[in-house]
Enzyme design. Structure first.
Site, PDB file in Angstrom:
ATOM      1  N   ASP A  36      -5.098 -20.095 -17.733  1.00 38.10           N
ATOM      2  CA  ASP A  36      -6.318 -19.422 -17.262  1.00 38.10           C
ATOM      3  C   ASP A  36      -7.509 -19.875 -18.105  1.00 38.10           C
ATOM      4  OD1 ASP A  36      -3.986 -17.612 -16.641  1.00 38.10           O
ATOM      5  OD2 ASP A  36      -5.547 -16.460 -15.631  1.00 38.10           O
ATOM      6  N   ASP A 163       4.745 -17.313 -10.889  1.00 32.10           N
ATOM      7  CA  ASP A 163       5.791 -16.425 -11.404  1.00 32.10           C
ATOM      8  C   ASP A 163       6.928 -16.055 -10.460  1.00 32.10           C
ATOM      9  OD1 ASP A 163       3.622 -16.547 -13.115  1.00 32.10           O
ATOM     10  OD2 ASP A 163       3.751 -14.469 -13.722  1.00 32.10           O
ATOM     11  N   GLU A 392      -7.726 -12.155  -7.275  1.00 36.72           N
ATOM     12  CA  GLU A 392      -6.730 -13.001  -7.952  1.00 36.72           C
ATOM     13  C   GLU A 392      -6.132 -13.993  -6.947  1.00 36.72           C
ATOM     14  OE1 GLU A 392      -3.581 -10.680  -9.677  1.00 36.72           O
ATOM     15  OE2 GLU A 392      -2.758 -12.365 -10.816  1.00 36.72           O
TER      16      GLU A 392
HETATM   17  C1  GLC Z   1       0.009 -14.277 -13.377  1.00 37.94           C
HETATM   18  C2  GLC Z   1       0.051 -15.676 -12.805  1.00 37.94           C
HETATM   19  C3  GLC Z   1      -0.148 -16.681 -13.930  1.00 37.94           C
HETATM   20  C4  GLC Z   1      -1.432 -16.355 -14.680  1.00 37.94           C
HETATM   21  C5  GLC Z   1      -1.479 -14.902 -15.133  1.00 37.94           C
HETATM   22  C6  GLC Z   1      -2.834 -14.480 -15.668  1.00 37.94           C
HETATM   23  O1  GLC Z   1       1.054 -14.043 -14.258  1.00 37.94           O
HETATM   24  O2  GLC Z   1       1.235 -15.914 -12.133  1.00 37.94           O
HETATM   25  O3  GLC Z   1      -0.176 -17.984 -13.420  1.00 37.94           O
HETATM   26  O4  GLC Z   1      -1.590 -17.190 -15.755  1.00 37.94           O
HETATM   27  O5  GLC Z   1      -1.202 -14.054 -14.042  1.00 37.94           O
HETATM   28  O6  GLC Z   1      -3.830 -14.670 -14.708  1.00 37.94           O
END
Ligand code: GLC
Length: 430
Positions: A36, A163, A392
């Site tokens: 991120d 995830d 998101e």
């Molecule tokens: C979730 C996503 C991951 C990201 C995180 C924070 O876990 O799957 O890719 O880095 O959120 O945004």
């Protein structure tokens, strides 16, 4: 319109700014996340180059001594997230998680460097980061590819950044689920549970965390003890691209050893990636290293390799695959094909569209001369944000917002996309 949207995006990133790092969004993700931060720095760089470099530097301040760059840095206490630092128990000075995330930093650093207005600051700061990124890449090849195949495994679904993709379902079947333990999940308190992973999946994620903790986060053994070892083509493509880009950067900065090694890592992995090509599906496949089988799936992870410099005929096939998806949903690119059995339009990585995977694909489309499709995806991304805010992720059929709101990397991608659009318009006008 676009200036108004850019200003809204900048405000979101500022709201999530903790001085030296940016959180993804308040409540749901109140710490620093690895990929991120890297992607967010691309958005920050348009208004504040100094702050963009700081974002990456803060991340690398928490690199482990073996080279691993953790997926979460728990800078300040916050009880709004589970599993928090005490669950990971990694015993680092500032608490971190014990696994990593897609290695996009190398690519991002070269972008910041190439596009910098302040060249001397860029040179100085990139020179300091370069050996750290190279050490992280070495860490992947040493600890996540013990047989030296050229391709690295993820040992936890969270490492993929995607995830709860259905790509992991079969491999996760081998992981004993702790689903009966009533984990104090916080995510489902912030977000509608139908947009989040199930308790069964969470039980498996936690079982892996507990197993690794039992082995004291010793990376010399974690790969081999993990019942979950999956080679994700998207993840490997990001590593291949980052190795290549830091090879170029090292070359420009006069670090010849890093340059040679990075180019050779990138070359070896790129040729190994060919073993994952799936001709009948027109995309790559994930590989389950434990069962030694290719995983049948239609996910964005199998399209992302267009980001690496794959052969032209592979890129052409991926373009056809994306064009098929265009007929299956209104907004590109769904994280799973809408006609696949397990598609779920609003659940996390099992169907929704994400602006960051759009961005990574767009870079690949541009470099393989598929700018028209790249523009289409940029336009879809902007439409999603105009319609549904800085979410998101988004339902690719209805365009509805899902997951967290006021999301930093969505805001950053909007800035990057709108800048692209205005540059393309300038090029057309001249
Ligand atoms: C979730 C996503 C991951 C990201 C995180 C924070 O876990 O799957 O890719 O880095 O959120 O945004």
């Amino acid at each position: 319109m676009s200036n108004e949207l850019i200003n809204r995006a900048i405000k979101i990133i500022e709201k999530n700014d903790f001085g030296t790092y940016t959180i993804p969004t308040e409540k749901l993700y109140p710490f620093q996340w690895n990929w991120d931060s890297c992607l967010v720095s691309l958005g920050i760089a348009h208004s504040n180059e100094d702050r963009a470099w700081t974002e990456i530097e803060t991340l690398f301040e928490h690199q482990w001594s073996d080279g691993m760059l953790p997926h979460i840095i728990f800078h300040e206490r916050d009880d709004g997230y589970f599993p928090g630092p005490e669950v990971w128990g990694t015993n680092t000075a500032v608490a971190t998680s014990g696994i990593s995330q897609p290695p996009i930093a190398g690519f991002v650093i070269y972008q910041l460097f190439k596009n910098a207005q302040d060249k001397s600051m860029a040179k100085e700061r990139a020179s300091k980061l370069l050996p750290l990124v190279a050490a992280w890449h070495d860490w992947f090849f040493e600890f996540r590819d013990p047989a030296s195949t050229g391709l690295v495994s993820i040992i936890h679904p969270w490492e993929s950044g995607r995830d709860n993709s259905s790509d992991w379902d079969e491999a996760l079947d081998r992981v004993p689920s702790n689903e009966l333990i009533n984990y104090p999940r916080k995510d489902t308190k912030h977000i509608n549970p139908i947009q989040r992973p199930t308790n069964k999946e969470y039980g498996k994620y936690m079982a892996l965390v507990e197993l690794f903790k039992k082995h004291k986060w010793n990376n010399k053994v974690l790969h081999d003890v993990s019942p979950f070892q999956v080679v994700d083509p998207g993840f490997n493509a990001i590593l291949i691209k980052s190795c290549f880009e830091i090879g170029c950067l090292a070359n420009e900065l006069g670090f010849s050893e890093i340059s040679e090694k990075s180019f050779s890592q990138s070359k070896k992995s790129l040729s190994a990636l060919e073993t994952l090509w799936n001709e009948s599906e027109g995309q790559y496949s994930c590989f389950d290293r434990k069962s030694k089988t290719l995983i049948k799936s239609h996910s964005i992870g199998c399209i992302l390799p267009i980001f690496a410099n794959i052969p032209k005929e592979r890129a052409d096939s991926i373009v056809s695959t994306i064009l098929k998806l265009e007929k299956e949903c209104k907004y590109l690119i769904p994280s799973h094909s809408p006609v696949a059995d397990k598609f779920d339009s609003s659940r996390y990585w099992r169907g929704p569209a994400w602006l960051i995977t759009n961005y990574i694909t767009i870079i690949g489309l541009k470099q393989s001369n598929n700018s028209k499709l790249a523009e289409r995806i940029i336009n879809d991304s902007i439409t999603l944000v105009e319609k549904s805010g800085f979410a998101e992720y988004y339902d690719p059929i209805t365009g509805d917002p899902c997951g967290g709101k006021t999301f930093s990397w969505t805001a950053a991608m909007v800035i990057v996309f709108l800048k692209y659009k205005s540059n393309t318009m300038l090029q057309r006008d001249s």
